[in-house]
Design an enzyme around this catalytic site. Structure first.
Site, PDB file in Angstrom:
ATOM      1  N   ASP A  75       4.157  -4.831  -7.458  1.00 21.50           N
ATOM      2  CA  ASP A  75       3.565  -3.725  -6.855  1.00 21.50           C
ATOM      3  C   ASP A  75       4.191  -2.498  -7.725  1.00 21.50           C
ATOM      4  OD1 ASP A  75       5.695  -4.626  -5.254  1.00 21.50           O
ATOM      5  OD2 ASP A  75       6.032  -2.526  -4.336  1.00 21.50           O
ATOM      6  N   ASN A  76       5.357  -2.542  -8.573  1.00 19.13           N
ATOM      7  CA  ASN A  76       5.689  -1.511  -9.252  1.00 19.13           C
ATOM      8  C   ASN A  76       5.310  -1.504 -10.815  1.00 19.13           C
ATOM      9  OD1 ASN A  76       6.855  -0.292  -7.200  1.00 19.13           O
ATOM     10  ND2 ASN A  76       8.739  -0.994  -7.354  1.00 19.13           N
TER      11      ASN A  76
ATOM     12  N   ASP B  94       9.564   5.919   7.290  1.00 16.98           N
ATOM     13  CA  ASP B  94       8.956   7.304   7.814  1.00 16.98           C
ATOM     14  C   ASP B  94       8.046   8.206   6.910  1.00 16.98           C
ATOM     15  OD1 ASP B  94      10.517   7.873   5.629  1.00 16.98           O
ATOM     16  OD2 ASP B  94      12.351   8.597   6.749  1.00 16.98           O
ATOM     17  N   GLY B  95       7.706   7.406   6.060  1.00 16.20           N
ATOM     18  CA  GLY B  95       6.589   8.075   4.988  1.00 16.20           C
ATOM     19  C   GLY B  95       7.324   9.324   4.183  1.00 16.20           C
TER      20      GLY B  95
ATOM     21  N   GLY C  21       0.717  -1.275   0.024  1.00 19.67           N
ATOM     22  CA  GLY C  21      -0.048  -0.067  -0.067  1.00 19.67           C
ATOM     23  C   GLY C  21       0.892   1.320  -0.177  1.00 19.67           C
TER      24      GLY C  21
ATOM     25  N   GLY D 266       2.570   3.791   1.239  1.00 18.20           N
ATOM     26  CA  GLY D 266       3.503   3.872   2.373  1.00 18.20           C
ATOM     27  C   GLY D 266       3.938   5.287   2.626  1.00 18.20           C
ATOM     28  N   ARG D 267       3.933   6.070   1.568  1.00 16.52           N
ATOM     29  CA  ARG D 267       4.478   7.471   1.710  1.00 16.52           C
ATOM     30  C   ARG D 267       4.081   8.458   0.617  1.00 16.52           C
ATOM     31  NH1 ARG D 267      10.662   7.329  -0.530  1.00 16.52           N
ATOM     32  NH2 ARG D 267      10.551   5.608  -1.795  1.00 16.52           N
TER      33      ARG D 267
ATOM     34  N   ARG E 154      -1.816  -0.951  -9.700  1.00 18.80           N
ATOM     35  CA  ARG E 154      -0.639  -1.892 -10.182  1.00 18.80           C
ATOM     36  C   ARG E 154      -1.178  -3.041 -10.071  1.00 18.80           C
ATOM     37  NH1 ARG E 154       3.150   1.337  -6.461  1.00 18.80           N
ATOM     38  NH2 ARG E 154       2.089   3.227  -6.258  1.00 18.80           N
TER      39      ARG E 154
END
Ligand code: AMP
Ligand code: MG
Length: 480
Positions: A246-247, A119-120, A84, A86-87, A177
């Site tokens: 996912d890419n 850390d996003g 998902g 994440g940032r 994706r």
């Protein structure tokens, strides 16, 4: 800011994403903007201050509904059940000037429920790398997500060293994706899987709508687009570096730039990602990995598709890849007719290039200026190298004769497919180092050169040269 939003993805509901506001950058600075695209998106009348605030998450335009998308994916061959955004956040979907619907996605926008240990944030280096690569590929004619702008700040972010928290605003018709479908398949949410497929067909593959089984058609179309994309990567010498599912964009765009690289000296085993120690995503494995990824997508769609479609999708992928790659290589050689030995002609050329460590882009560009009465010495090559290429050149000349190739016409068409300028790693590196200390001129110049990769631009000849010794084999890690 008057953007016209139509947030269709948000309307799919809470199984698909989590609504969330960006975590703004303090004291943001604008690093680079894609001015040509602002107009297309509808941002042409925006003030500089509003733009800075928008691209740094400090101000969200009316009508946007920021959210983090859920997905999973196969990473380096193993299944990761929960990834998902994440940032990154999908800020919203806007209707562009041309009427198409465009996702605005802000990368580095802070922690989300999918951040796991991260850390996003994104660092300046990786935002600039994605900005440059997506625009370079676009102007070469390779499908890709696009970049709108980069902002940076003094907020410290820990990677191998302390870097600056930054954001990249990117845009694309879709951020769906292969891994988006895998998530719903592996969590056995088959109704949602169907909803996502319906959404994808309606918005991106309307031609599938009338098929006997529209989900079969979706799979076949995605296989075709993916094959076509990877054929272009191979023909231009582009290595993506992290072809995890996912890419992989469902609409066949180059997606999620990490430790990518343009090949310089021709080396089929080229691994651009320093962390990929087994070479899973080496340059010459990309076509195979694309095949593997299409199989993963086929698995994810299996509750909706017919039994025999998997083989059909894999065959489609293979056929499309081989045909497109062949057509591109023939074009690079300036041939307009099909000859029986053409594949051998470019395969043998690639072998020679590999053996002599010849720069892939420069060689094809030089060949684009070749006259049929030239010898190998007109190329900037060492004597021994030129001698070794001479027999190949003889074959090439004969082949040109066979189709009565016209030098002037051929040279013109070859210069339209063999770029003079590609994004060389060391050029990106110089621009990044300068930007990191606050000077963005090098970055702006490089970006402008890459917007016209097929033009001579003689004042920028230096940007077309082989890298200096320090700039060869720069190690690019996964951290970003
Ligand atoms: P990538 O390697 O960039 O494709 O990222 C793989 C996954 O890790 C995605 O789900 C990303 O959103 C997530 N990710 C990468 N970097 C960070 C970060 N700094 N903070 C949170 N999540 C991240
Ligand atoms: Mg990714």
């Amino acid at each position: 800011m008057t953007l016209k939003f139509d947030n269709r993805y948000a309307r799919l509901g809470d199984k698909f994403s989590v609504p969330l506001m960006p975590d703004p950058l303090p004291d943001p600075e604008l690093v680079i903007v894609n001015k040509d695209a602002l107009e297309e998106i509808g941002l042409d009348n925006i003030s500089n201050q509003d733009l800075i605030e928008f691209f740094s998450g400090n101000r969200i335009p009316a009508g946007s509904e920021p959210l983090a998308m859920v997905y999973s994916g196969h990473q380096f061959g193993g299944y990761s059940p929960q990834l998902g955004d994440g940032r990154g956040l999908l800020i919203g979907q806007v209707i562009s000037k041309s009427g198409s619907l465009v996702d605005l996605h802000l990368k580095g926008a802070g922690k989300t429920p999918f951040s796991r240990m991260g850390d996003g944030r994104a660092v300046l280096r990786s935002c600039i790398r994605e900005f440059l690569a997506s625009e370079a590929l676009h102007h070469l004619g390779i499908p890709t997500t696009r970049a709108l702008g980069v902002s940076t700040s003094v907020e410290p972010v820990r990677r191998e060293t302390i870097e600056k928290a930054s954001m990249l605003m990117r845009y694309s018709e879709s951020h769906i994706r292969f891994g988006s479908f895998e998530y719903f398949f592996y969590t056995e949410q088959h109704n949602e899987l169907k909803e996502l497929c319906d959404y994808t067909i309606e918005n991106h593959f309307p031609e599938a709508e009338n098929a006997e089984n529209k989900y079969d058609a979706l799979l076949l179309l995605a296989a075709e687009k993916t094959a076509s994309l990877i054929a272009q990567w191979q023909a231009f010498g582009f290595a993506h570096g992290v072809m995890n599912t996912d890419n992989m964009s469902i609409i066949g765009q180059t997606f999620d730039y990490g430790p990518y690289g343009f090949m310089e000296q021709y080396d089929p085993y080229y691994i651009c990602n320093h962390s990929d120690d087994r070479g899973r995503y080496a340059f010459n494995r990309q076509p195979l990995i694309g095949h593997w990824n299409v199989q993963a997508l086929a698995q994810a769609l299996s509750p909706l598709t017919s039994k025999n479609v998997v083989k059909g999708a894999l065959d489609t992928y293979q056929d499309r890849f081989l045909n497109r790659y062949h057509a591109l290589m023939i074009e690079k050689l300036g041939l307009t007719e099909n000859g029986p030995d053409d594949k051998a002609l470019y395969d043998d050329l690639l072998d020679l290039m590999e053996g002599y460590g010849v720069d892939y882009t420069l060689f094809f560009r030089a060949l684009s200026n070749f006259q049929s009465d030239d010898t190998m010495s007109s190329f900037t090559m060492s004597r021994s190298c030129a001698d070794a290429f001479e027999p190949w050149l003889k074959r090439y000349k004969n082949r040109l004769l066979m189709e009565k190739s016209d030098d002037v016409k051929r040279k013109k068409s070859m210069r339209r497919v063999n770029p003079k300028y590609i994004l060389r790693n060391y050029l990106a590196q110089i621009a990044i180092q300068q930007s990191e200390i606050g000077y963005h001129n090098d970055l702006h110049t490089l970006y402008n050169v890459l917007k016209r990769p097929y033009d001579e631009q003689p004042e920028y000849d230096d940007y077309a040269k082989e890298p200096p010794e320090w700039g060869r084999n720069l190690q690019i890690s996964c951290s970003s």
